[in-house]
Design a protein around this motif. Structure first.
Motif, short mmCIF file in Angstrom:
data_model
loop_
_atom_site.label_atom_id
_atom_site.label_comp_id
_atom_site.label_asym_id
_atom_site.label_seq_id
_atom_site.Cartn_x
_atom_site.Cartn_y
_atom_site.Cartn_z
N ARG A 338 9.97 4.45 1.70
CA ARG A 338 9.62 4.55 0.27
C ARG A 338 8.22 4.03 0.00
O ARG A 338 7.52 4.53 -0.88
CB ARG A 338 10.64 3.76 -0.55
CG ARG A 338 12.01 4.42 -0.64
CD ARG A 338 13.00 3.54 -1.37
NE ARG A 338 14.29 4.20 -1.56
CZ ARG A 338 15.36 3.63 -2.08
NH1 ARG A 338 15.31 2.35 -2.46
NH2 ARG A 338 16.49 4.30 -2.22
N LEU A 339 7.81 3.01 0.75
CA LEU A 339 6.48 2.44 0.57
C LEU A 339 5.41 3.20 1.36
O LEU A 339 4.25 2.83 1.35
CB LEU A 339 6.49 0.97 1.02
CG LEU A 339 7.32 0.02 0.15
CD1 LEU A 339 7.56 -1.29 0.88
CD2 LEU A 339 6.62 -0.22 -1.18
N LYS A 340 5.86 4.23 2.08
CA LYS A 340 4.97 5.04 2.94
C LYS A 340 4.33 4.19 4.03
O LYS A 340 3.16 4.36 4.38
CB LYS A 340 3.91 5.77 2.09
CG LYS A 340 4.50 6.69 1.04
CD LYS A 340 3.45 7.55 0.39
CE LYS A 340 4.03 8.40 -0.73
NZ LYS A 340 5.12 9.28 -0.27
N TRP A 341 5.11 3.26 4.54
CA TRP A 341 4.67 2.42 5.67
C TRP A 341 5.28 2.93 6.97
O TRP A 341 5.57 2.16 7.88
CB TRP A 341 5.10 0.97 5.43
CG TRP A 341 4.38 0.28 4.32
CD1 TRP A 341 3.28 0.71 3.67
CD2 TRP A 341 4.73 -0.98 3.72
NE1 TRP A 341 2.90 -0.19 2.70
CE2 TRP A 341 3.77 -1.24 2.71
CE3 TRP A 341 5.74 -1.90 3.94
CZ2 TRP A 341 3.80 -2.39 1.93
CZ3 TRP A 341 5.79 -3.05 3.17
CH2 TRP A 341 4.82 -3.29 2.17
N HIS A 342 5.47 4.24 7.07
CA HIS A 342 6.12 4.82 8.24
C HIS A 342 5.47 4.36 9.55
O HIS A 342 6.16 4.04 10.52
CB HIS A 342 6.07 6.36 8.19
CG HIS A 342 6.57 6.96 6.94
ND1 HIS A 342 5.84 6.99 5.76
CD2 HIS A 342 7.76 7.57 6.66
CE1 HIS A 342 6.53 7.59 4.82
NE2 HIS A 342 7.71 7.95 5.34
N ASP A 343 4.14 4.34 9.57
CA ASP A 343 3.40 4.08 10.81
C ASP A 343 2.85 2.66 10.90
O ASP A 343 2.34 2.27 11.95
CB ASP A 343 2.24 5.07 10.96
CG ASP A 343 2.71 6.51 10.96
OD1 ASP A 343 3.92 6.75 11.19
OD2 ASP A 343 1.87 7.40 10.75
#
Length: 378
Positions: A338-343
């Protein structure tokens, strides 16, 4: 009664690795007919652990620059250069066996040890052996370590794995936090374009086939594996702390015998390498007469206690998470997406001690806390 400098109970990785660094009259007692058996480990280690092993690069069968961790439709990635390696575990143990043999160490195969005495005696059938030191490396059975009071309770799983040939659709390791597939987590490990390992962790084998079939269907659906044919099944007990005592009397224990494994995954090579480097040097000094037995213990205990402290801290956290049915892991994955901290969420985290690395870094701890809270939002 025969007397030796060192007796090693167990010829698995723990016993072989520490023996390969010890001088003197050393005898290894192994219940199986050869080293490397039975096959039970996927062989995934960090580059740091591989460097500690000090073995030929030819034993590395694959390198991985990333790991994808899944929950539901969410996933986060953990990258490294490389992040992890896969070593040939059977080949590794055979290499260590050859190294031990070149040092003049004697192996007693098909030798079932019936008792270990802290005064330096071991019993094999009707035979009794005396030793200045005993290294207890019996593995996951932990019969003698329990008798000697070195370990108490554990948090064991059974790891079931299959070597599979088929069309492999990823170069990354994939991990699934999903109770449809396992009681903790399951994994997909590519070896090359047409070979991989698929495995899962269960408390018991009652629902094993259903969970394994569900995992294979997910891998096929996601394009990670197709045209699968099974080549070999293997597995064993996966031990997760808490780490026990270092030993007693003339007995020094190492590896699975005292639950010396990473609390998060159950992997043991990292901690065994750390302890063996220190303990083997002290044993060599003791055999050479540079220190006595009390000095050996006094010098080893501070190191062991610090290693044990770190691992017990991680184990207690994993135990707390397990009481919540591992939902904390799930919320981290959902919140990270959700925070777009995938990587970025897992970047620069120590592969061997990830939980301890998070706890000792305030900024990273805050980041994970935010991911958890975000994941908890309906």
């Amino acid at each position: 009664m025969k007397s030796f400098d060192v007796c090693v109970v167990g010829g698995g990785f723990s016993g072989l690795y520490i023996s390969s660094m010890i001088n003197g009259d050393l005898h290894v007692f192994e219940e199986h007919s050869s080293v490397g058996l039975p096959m039970h480990c996927a062989g995934i280690i960090s580059p740091k652990t591989f460097d500690m092993l000090n073995v030929p690069r030819s034993l590395v069968e694959a390198e991985y620059s990333g790991m994808v961790i899944h929950f539901g439709g969410c996933k986060i990635c953990w990258f490294g250069s490389p992040l992890a390696l896969r070593v040939d575990r059977v080949g590794l143990e055979r290499y260590l066996y050859d190294k031990c043999s070149s040092l003049g160490h004697v192996f007693h195969f098909n030798s079932f040890v019936s008792n270990v005495d802290p005064n330096g005696f071991i019993y094999v059938g009707d035979l009794k052996f005396n030793s200045k030191l005993i290294i207890l490396a019996e593995g996951s059975r932990r019969v003698f370590s329990r008798r000697l009071g070195l370990v108490g309770c554990g948090d064991d799983f059974y790891g079931f794995q299959a070597l599979i040939r088929g069309r492999v659709g990823s170069e990354f390791i994939h991990v699934y936090i999903d109770r449809d597939f396992s009681d903790y987590f399951s994994w997909f490990i590519p070896i090359d374009d047409d070979k991989c390992i698929v495995g899962l962790m269960v408390r018991n084998s009652m629902n094993l086939k259903l969970k394994f079939d569900a995992l294979l269907k997910r891998l096929e659906f996601e394009g990670l594996l197709s045209n699968a044919s099974f080549k070999r099944f293997f597995g064993g007990v996966i031990i997760r702390g808490p780490m026990g005592s270092y030993g007693c009397g003339r007995v020094f224990a190492i590896g699975d015998s005292i639950q010396m494994s990473k609390p998060l995954t159950g992997g043991g090579l990292y901690s065994i390498c750390l302890a063996s480097k220190v303990l083997s040097k002290l044993i060599n000094d003791y055999i050479s007469g540079l220190i006595d037995l009390s000095d050996l213990s006094a010098l080893y205990i501070p190191f062991f206690n610090e290693l044990s402290r770190r691992f017990k801290l991680s184990f207690n956290l994993v135990k707390l998470i397990s009481k919540m049915n591992y939902r904390l892991f799930e919320r981290v994955i959902v919140g990270g997406c959700r925070l777009k901290w995938h990587d970025s969420l897992l970047s620069h985290i120590d592969y061997d001690e990830p939980l301890y690395g998070i706890l000792k870094d305030p900024i990273r701890l805050v980041k994970f806390s935010v991911a958890i809270l975000t994941g908890l939002i309906p």
